[in-house]
Design a protein around this motif. Sequence first.
Motif, PDB file in Angstrom:
ATOM      1  N   LYS A 196       6.211  -3.775   3.419  1.00  0.00           N
ATOM      2  CA  LYS A 196       4.685  -3.266   2.785  1.00  0.00           C
ATOM      3  C   LYS A 196       4.054  -3.056   1.971  1.00  0.00           C
ATOM      4  N   LEU A 198       0.865  -1.657  -0.246  1.00  0.00           N
ATOM      5  CA  LEU A 198      -0.410  -0.715  -0.274  1.00  0.00           C
ATOM      6  C   LEU A 198      -1.591  -1.357  -1.352  1.00  0.00           C
ATOM      7  N   GLU A 220       3.512  -6.983   5.660  1.00  0.00           N
ATOM      8  CA  GLU A 220       2.232  -6.219   6.185  1.00  0.00           C
ATOM      9  C   GLU A 220       1.159  -5.093   5.109  1.00  0.00           C
ATOM     10  N   LEU A 222      -1.445  -2.436   3.995  1.00  0.00           N
ATOM     11  CA  LEU A 222      -2.464  -1.807   3.576  1.00  0.00           C
ATOM     12  C   LEU A 222      -3.580  -1.613   2.860  1.00  0.00           C
ATOM     13  N   MET A 233      -2.635   7.726   1.630  1.00  0.00           N
ATOM     14  CA  MET A 233      -1.614   6.657   2.469  1.00  0.00           C
ATOM     15  C   MET A 233      -0.954   7.137   1.916  1.00  0.00           C
ATOM     16  N   ARG A 236       2.295   9.252   2.960  1.00  0.00           N
ATOM     17  CA  ARG A 236       2.391   9.080   4.411  1.00  0.00           C
ATOM     18  C   ARG A 236       2.533   8.000   5.508  1.00  0.00           C
ATOM     19  N   GLN A 237       2.191   6.636   4.502  1.00  0.00           N
ATOM     20  CA  GLN A 237       2.601   5.589   4.677  1.00  0.00           C
ATOM     21  C   GLN A 237       3.943   5.292   4.344  1.00  0.00           C
ATOM     22  N   HIS A 238       4.469   5.488   3.014  1.00  0.00           N
ATOM     23  CA  HIS A 238       5.761   5.147   2.548  1.00  0.00           C
ATOM     24  C   HIS A 238       5.591   3.785   2.165  1.00  0.00           C
ATOM     25  N   PRO A 239       4.640   3.034   1.404  1.00  0.00           N
ATOM     26  CA  PRO A 239       4.914   1.477   1.299  1.00  0.00           C
ATOM     27  C   PRO A 239       5.818   0.746   0.405  1.00  0.00           C
ATOM     28  N   THR A 268       8.954   4.438  -5.522  1.00  0.00           N
ATOM     29  CA  THR A 268       7.810   2.709  -5.180  1.00  0.00           C
ATOM     30  C   THR A 268       7.788   2.520  -5.960  1.00  0.00           C
TER      31      THR A 268
END
Length: 315
Positions: A196, A198, A220, A222, A233, A236-239, A268
């Motif tokens: 994922k 971002l 994916e 974001l 984001m 909240r989303q932990h890319p 991250t």
Amino acid sequence: MKLILLADPDPAVSSLLNAHLQFAGVERLNAARAEALQTALDTRPDLVVAAAEPPDWFGFSLAQHLREQAPEIPLLLLSASPEAWVQETARVLRARAVVHKPVSAQNLLPVVHDLLGLPPFVPTPETTGNPLLASAAAPGSAAPLNDGAPPALSRLANPASSPPRTAPPLPRPPPVASPPATAPAPPTTQPSLTGKVLVVEDDRNIAKALAARLRAAGLEVLMAGDALSGLDMAVRQHPDLVLLDIGLPAGSGLKVAERIQTLVPKLTPIIFLTASRQPGLREEALKLEPVDYLEKPYDADRLMEAIQRALASRV
């Protein structure tokens, strides 16, 4: 706002088209030849503009792929060829119209407005007073692909209600049945990745192009357009990876990176993207130990290599 994908392989023509289309009040997204089809499939623009020129008639190949994979995306072709078979081949491939080169605001914008359902184009001093934008167009330079109906050609959008006629004998075989080896197609050598990502980028065209490339690689995506929403984001989303512009509305990308490292429980990876040439900026960014620091316009291959490294290092 309507989105137009420009897929002319000539950078000079793409620049001129961007200059014309600013007067239509639409978003423009440029795609290189090899990425045009995948970008169209990922972004689903309201209109694709492509050139149909020798030696490979790129626009015809793109038209065939779109007809097979995304027939709902309208296509406008540009061509300098006066030959009748060009018009007929475009019609068989269900392109909506052909605009003949040289392209000007006067022969391009009325067709674009019609195809997008915008109010009729009204020439302004900006479009008529600039000799570059208002270059004289030859008579008949905008050719709708029917027998006199308006250029929007809504009846051609439904092949069942208006089956195309059989194409007449052509003076040379255009790539209708068999697209050339250079026809745009989804990349086959691009590695398939998982994860994922971002993208924090305030330039919508750059963000959409990045998203298209990442999704084509199996990721994916974001998206956030400013510093605050990007940080929110990420928390909240932990890319698995953040592609982070430095010059952002509502804050600096460097501050966003610092806060991500503080607030997100897992490490991250971050790749910085920036158009700034501010002295000392690179050094300040590298203190945060990003995977890479790329200046715009960035090298696409280097970016993908950095993304692969970042995702491969996940624990």
